[in-house]
Every structure is written in structure tokens, then in C-alpha cells.
Design a protein around this motif. Structure first.
Motif, mmCIF file in Angstrom:
data_model
loop_
_atom_site.group_PDB
_atom_site.id
_atom_site.type_symbol
_atom_site.label_atom_id
_atom_site.label_comp_id
_atom_site.label_asym_id
_atom_site.label_seq_id
_atom_site.Cartn_x
_atom_site.Cartn_y
_atom_site.Cartn_z
ATOM 1 N N ALA A 171 -6.051 1.890 -5.058
ATOM 2 C CA ALA A 171 -5.209 2.723 -4.200
ATOM 3 C C ALA A 171 -5.271 4.190 -4.644
ATOM 4 N N TYR A 178 -6.010 7.357 -2.408
ATOM 5 C CA TYR A 178 -5.066 8.478 -2.401
ATOM 6 C C TYR A 178 -5.756 9.802 -2.736
ATOM 7 N N TYR A 208 1.516 9.430 -2.358
ATOM 8 C CA TYR A 208 0.880 8.181 -2.791
ATOM 9 C C TYR A 208 1.571 6.999 -2.127
ATOM 10 N N ASP A 209 2.904 7.053 -2.019
ATOM 11 C CA ASP A 209 3.660 5.954 -1.401
ATOM 12 C C ASP A 209 3.234 5.711 0.050
ATOM 13 N N TYR A 256 -0.162 3.957 -0.047
ATOM 14 C CA TYR A 256 -0.013 2.566 -0.486
ATOM 15 C C TYR A 256 0.674 1.718 0.584
ATOM 16 N N ARG A 310 -0.889 -1.654 2.372
ATOM 17 C CA ARG A 310 -0.184 -2.945 2.416
ATOM 18 C C ARG A 310 0.010 -3.407 3.861
#
Length: 143
Positions: free
Chosen positions: A41, A45, A57-58, A61, A65
Motif C-alpha cells: 500500500a 500511496y 494514506y488512509d 488504503y 480495501r
């Protein structure tokens, strides 16, 4: 299948599953298609943040997902880290892999061993499974 066709098919699947089209999502999917291997990831990123400075980054990610949940991206744990790749199955269907421990390249396995295990587990209800083989691809064996 050409990259453009894979990307188009994936974007239709994204839309069909209730996600909005965004250039960032297209770029993320395109990156995974072109890499054709499992990537961390963080690597996704870093690539995305170069093109879209300030992207979190969240967010990257979460999209990875969510795309796993709808079947266009596959995930695996490799060397203690979650890695992601674009689905190597053109219909985003069920399949398994051989994964190179060195470079992350994959080969699709065109059979599922679950029938054998179902026979061994009489009366059990299997709710999911993962079957992966690990080793070195021909290129990494030559190095």
C-alpha cells in the motif's frame, strides 16, 4: 487483455458497486494493472501522492480495501505486510495464485482444491478460503 480494456471493465465494476468515478480511483487501478504484481500500500500511496499531492494514506488504503471487497483487486500477506494487485482473472472471479517471494509476480492457478477439503470436512460449513503457493519465479531463479 489490453490495459485500456481492463481499466474500462474495472471502472464499470466500480460504478456498478456504487462508487463514484474519480481520476484518483482510475489512476490507482491503472497503476496496479500496469505493475501486474503484488505491491505494498505504501508503494501505491507514494505513486499516488506524487500525482495528487496531499492525498492521504488512509484514502489510498480505504480504496484498496473497498476494491478488494468488490473483486477488482486482490490482497495477500507477503513477508508480514499486506500487498495488493489488480485481479488477474478477467471476470474478477474466484481463483488462486503462485506468488514469487522475491519480486511479487503471480501466476494464476486454474483449479480450486476446495472439493478435496470439503470431502475431508464432512458436516462443516466452509465460509471462505485462501489458497496460495509461494516460491521463486523463473526470472528470480536465474538471478
Amino acid at each position: 487483455m489490453p490495459v485500456a480494456t481492463l481499466l474500462e471493465k474495472a471502472l464499470v465494476t466500480v460504478k456498478d458497486n456504487g462508487f463514484k468515478y474519480t481520476k484518483k480511483r482510475e489512476t490507482l487501478i491503472d497503476f496496479l494493472i500496469k505493475n501486474n504484481r503484488y505491491v505494498a500500500a505504501k508503494e501505491v500511496y507514494d505513486y499516488m501522492n506524487d500525482l495528487f499531492p496531499g492525498l492521504s494514506y488512509d484514502t489510498v488504503y480505504r480504496n484498496l480495501r473497498e476494491f478488494c471487497e468488490i473483486g477488482i483487486i486482490e490482497d495477500t500477506e507477503l513477508h508480514g505486510e499486506m500487498k495488493f494487485r489488480f485481479s488477474c482473472n478477467e471476470d474478477f472471479g474466484h481463483h488462486h495464485h503462485f506468488i514469487c517471494n522475491v519480486c511479487g509476480k503471480t501466476e494464476e492457478i486454474h483449479m480450486c482444491p476446495m472439493d478435496f477439503f470439503k470431502e475431508q470436512l464432512n458436516g462443516c460449513e466452509i465460509e471462505g478460503h485462501r489458497f496460495e503457493l509461494y516460491g521463486r519465479c523463473p526470472d528470480c531463479q536465474r538471478k
